[in-house]
Design an enzyme around this catalytic site. Sequence first.
Site, short mmCIF file in Angstrom:
data_model
loop_
_atom_site.label_atom_id
_atom_site.label_comp_id
_atom_site.label_asym_id
_atom_site.label_seq_id
_atom_site.Cartn_x
_atom_site.Cartn_y
_atom_site.Cartn_z
N THR A 10 0.54 -1.09 -0.11
CA THR A 10 0.18 0.00 0.21
C THR A 10 0.79 1.17 -0.13
O THR A 10 1.98 1.04 -0.07
CB THR A 10 -1.13 0.07 1.42
OG1 THR A 10 -0.02 0.05 2.50
CG2 THR A 10 -1.77 -1.08 1.39
N GLY A 14 6.94 1.63 2.16
CA GLY A 14 8.24 1.84 2.06
C GLY A 14 8.85 1.01 0.77
O GLY A 14 9.97 0.71 0.80
N LYS A 15 7.92 1.20 -0.19
CA LYS A 15 8.04 0.44 -1.58
C LYS A 15 9.59 1.33 -2.01
O LYS A 15 10.64 0.73 -2.60
CB LYS A 15 7.29 0.49 -2.54
CG LYS A 15 6.04 -0.52 -2.12
CD LYS A 15 4.85 -0.45 -3.20
CE LYS A 15 4.16 1.17 -3.31
NZ LYS A 15 3.70 1.66 -2.38
N GLU A 84 7.00 2.25 -9.20
CA GLU A 84 5.85 2.70 -9.58
C GLU A 84 5.35 1.82 -10.54
O GLU A 84 4.61 2.30 -11.72
CB GLU A 84 5.55 4.14 -9.71
CG GLU A 84 6.11 4.92 -8.73
CD GLU A 84 5.04 5.06 -7.18
OE1 GLU A 84 3.92 4.45 -7.53
OE2 GLU A 84 5.42 5.55 -6.52
N GLN A 86 2.73 -0.13 -11.08
CA GLN A 86 1.48 -0.16 -11.31
C GLN A 86 0.94 0.68 -12.43
O GLN A 86 0.19 0.38 -13.37
CB GLN A 86 0.53 0.33 -9.92
CG GLN A 86 0.70 1.77 -9.85
CD GLN A 86 1.70 2.28 -9.13
OE1 GLN A 86 2.63 1.42 -8.47
NE2 GLN A 86 1.55 3.63 -8.47
N CYS A 141 -2.30 -0.53 9.44
CA CYS A 141 -3.40 0.50 8.92
C CYS A 141 -3.39 1.81 9.78
O CYS A 141 -2.89 2.01 10.76
CB CYS A 141 -4.74 -0.06 9.42
SG CYS A 141 -6.16 0.96 9.38
#
Length: 193
Positions: A10, A14-15, A84, A86, A141
């Site tokens: 999400t 930390g991607k 990124e 996606q 969350c």
Amino acid sequence: MAKLYFRYGTMNSGKSIEVLRTAHNYEEQGKKVLLFTPSVDDRYGVGTVASRIGMQKKAIIIDDQIDMIKLAETEKPNCIIIDEAQFLNKGQVAQLTEIVDTLGIPVIAYGLRADFMGQLFEGSYHLLSLADKIEEIKTVCWYCDKKAIMNMRCKDGRPVFEGEQIQIGGNESYLPVCRKCYSLKRKESQARS
């Protein structure tokens, strides 16, 4: 044996830190990395991979004209890393599979799985279908201690559940949330409408 990896998480998981850390680890060993990022992500300037904690690195811009296969053939990197992911399209993901299968170069793609409405992005859809290895980067969350699996878009501090799929932003625009908190916030929003 080279593989195509898809590492998803999400917002705020930390991607980008992982992207930068992985690139650094290869380079510290004297190995060559090709770092890519889609042109649509311009938060820190087009062609820059940056984390929220201030680390950043220049990257090759992915646009509709890029031929990543040709670049890989010419540059002969030890690894290709995508931030990124996606935002990739079907053809770009196909290029990544060709790089792995034909050139034997590992590709590690990092990105979101789904948008703020819970819908898969095009790049994520094809990476989930074609990746040799799929790994989740976890975070908690925003509202409770459960694992976040959804991205909640906010405007002026309030959750929104309609709009364009792509809206570039960080903590001011998105929160990582669990499914339960996402549903609760959606119900609260509908009750206000």
